[in-house]
Write an enzyme that holds these catalytic residues in place. Sequence first.
Site, PDB file in Angstrom:
ATOM      1  N   ARG A 105       0.808  -1.221   0.000  1.00 50.43           N
ATOM      2  CA  ARG A 105       0.000   0.000   0.000  1.00 50.43           C
ATOM      3  C   ARG A 105       0.842   1.271   0.000  1.00 50.43           C
ATOM      4  O   ARG A 105       0.411   2.290  -0.519  1.00 50.43           O
ATOM      5  CB  ARG A 105      -0.961  -0.018   1.180  1.00 50.43           C
ATOM      6  CG  ARG A 105      -1.990  -1.140   1.020  1.00 50.43           C
ATOM      7  CD  ARG A 105      -3.166  -0.894   1.909  1.00 50.43           C
ATOM      8  NE  ARG A 105      -4.104  -1.994   1.845  1.00 50.43           N
ATOM      9  CZ  ARG A 105      -5.177  -2.085   2.600  1.00 50.43           C
ATOM     10  NH1 ARG A 105      -5.449  -1.131   3.477  1.00 50.43           N
ATOM     11  NH2 ARG A 105      -5.987  -3.106   2.501  1.00 50.43           N
TER      12      ARG A 105
ATOM     13  N   ASP B 266     -15.353   9.665   9.072  1.00 48.34           N
ATOM     14  CA  ASP B 266     -14.288   8.688   8.841  1.00 48.34           C
ATOM     15  C   ASP B 266     -12.958   9.410   9.001  1.00 48.34           C
ATOM     16  O   ASP B 266     -12.876  10.622   8.754  1.00 48.34           O
ATOM     17  CB  ASP B 266     -14.396   8.112   7.420  1.00 48.34           C
ATOM     18  CG  ASP B 266     -13.662   6.789   7.269  1.00 48.34           C
ATOM     19  OD1 ASP B 266     -14.329   5.741   7.221  1.00 48.34           O
ATOM     20  OD2 ASP B 266     -12.406   6.797   7.217  1.00 48.34           O
TER      21      ASP B 266
HETATM   22  C1  SAM Z   1     -14.292  -1.455   6.312  1.00 46.14           C
HETATM   23  S1  SAM Z   1     -14.767   0.233   6.417  1.00 46.14           S
HETATM   24  C2  SAM Z   1     -16.376   0.087   7.149  1.00 46.14           C
HETATM   25  C3  SAM Z   1     -17.411   0.917   6.453  1.00 46.14           C
HETATM   26  C4  SAM Z   1     -18.835   0.737   6.962  1.00 46.14           C
HETATM   27  N1  SAM Z   1     -18.951   1.081   8.358  1.00 46.14           N
HETATM   28  C5  SAM Z   1     -19.318  -0.659   6.723  1.00 46.14           C
HETATM   29  O1  SAM Z   1     -19.475  -1.435   7.668  1.00 46.14           O
HETATM   30  O2  SAM Z   1     -19.530  -1.012   5.555  1.00 46.14           O
HETATM   31  C6  SAM Z   1     -13.759   0.759   7.807  1.00 46.14           C
HETATM   32  C7  SAM Z   1     -13.591   2.265   7.864  1.00 46.14           C
HETATM   33  O3  SAM Z   1     -13.075   2.623   9.143  1.00 46.14           O
HETATM   34  C8  SAM Z   1     -12.278   3.780   8.969  1.00 46.14           C
HETATM   35  N2  SAM Z   1     -11.403   3.977  10.125  1.00 46.14           N
HETATM   36  C9  SAM Z   1     -10.320   3.263  10.500  1.00 46.14           C
HETATM   37  N3  SAM Z   1      -9.762   3.799  11.595  1.00 46.14           N
HETATM   38  C10 SAM Z   1     -10.520   4.874  11.946  1.00 46.14           C
HETATM   39  C11 SAM Z   1     -10.445   5.848  12.981  1.00 46.14           C
HETATM   40  N4  SAM Z   1      -9.464   5.835  13.903  1.00 46.14           N
HETATM   41  N5  SAM Z   1     -11.387   6.821  13.014  1.00 46.14           N
HETATM   42  C12 SAM Z   1     -12.380   6.870  12.091  1.00 46.14           C
HETATM   43  N6  SAM Z   1     -12.493   5.980  11.082  1.00 46.14           N
HETATM   44  C13 SAM Z   1     -11.578   4.988  11.016  1.00 46.14           C
HETATM   45  C14 SAM Z   1     -11.523   3.482   7.680  1.00 46.14           C
HETATM   46  O4  SAM Z   1     -11.001   4.656   7.090  1.00 46.14           O
HETATM   47  C15 SAM Z   1     -12.593   2.789   6.846  1.00 46.14           C
HETATM   48  O5  SAM Z   1     -13.227   3.678   5.949  1.00 46.14           O
END
Ligand code: SAM
Length: 275
Positions: free
Chosen positions: A39, A140
Amino acid sequence: MDDVLLPPSDETFILFQALIQSQTGIFLPLHKKSLLQNRLAKRLLARGLSSFDDYYQMVSSRLEKRELQQALELITTNETYFFREPAHFEYLKQSLLPGVPTGRPLRIWSAAASTGEEAYSIAMLLASCFYHPWEIFASDVNETVIQQAKKGIYLNQRTSGISAEFLEKYCRKGVAEFEGFLRIIPELRGRVNFESFNLMGSVSSLGKFNIIFLRNVMIYFDKDTQRKLLRKIAKCLEPNGWLFVSHSESLHGVTDDFYLVRPSIYRLKAYQHEH
Ligand SMILES: C[S@@+](CC[C@H](N)C(=O)[O-])C[C@H]1O[C@@H](n2cnc3c(N)ncnc32)[C@H](O)[C@@H]1O
């Protein structure tokens, strides 16, 4: 062959691991070394660097905040779909919304919103069957996905979770250069407030929510980080508020502040608010 990029050493990987965890909560175990390498490789290329050690020095320098943000965004996994885990939306419609108190606007937080599919799915459902004031905050840590979410433009192939009725009511087909895409209608886009927000930060300015969707994000955190985050989430919920996590996540052994109402659907225990 001096243009071959060597993987980070274990020592360098551990430095990245600590940096990423302190900034986002995401814990990358050593076996994820190739994920980090794959990445971040393009950033090394873009910045003309030939070793992960040099790139670590760069992103940990105070002068390179923007580069650090870009690196962190590449580490996040943003996979999401409309109406992911349909049982949650069924529960919302059939069991939760009919009994929800309506004196004040219903406040919902999509707390790891990625490109917005989760928040727009909730918005479509509310617009179709909940006739009281409501608002959705969607956030996010990744600013790039939040910008995409605000636009509300999605590839047709990625919208199979949306019913024909909701496609008709809440989406418009793209034409010309937007052929093959659809866009969420402005009336619905305007109902969701997207902002970048890091769950590792303070939540005190967000106010209280009736419902929080915290799905598919705790899987990237270790238990201690999950515990600390859930303590903050509890503070953001109204008494008896609902917390949705994903079917592959559980609060068991992490916190006692919530009780289970359905698999992956929890409510905050009322006594939490007595102190
Ligand atoms: C797999 S996606 C989940 C999206 C949605 N909630 C779903 O279940 O389909 C995980 C998301 O968590 C976000 N994320 C990871 N660490 C985070 C943090 N410390 N604060 C806010 N968002 C975070 C990532 O950027 C990513 O977009």
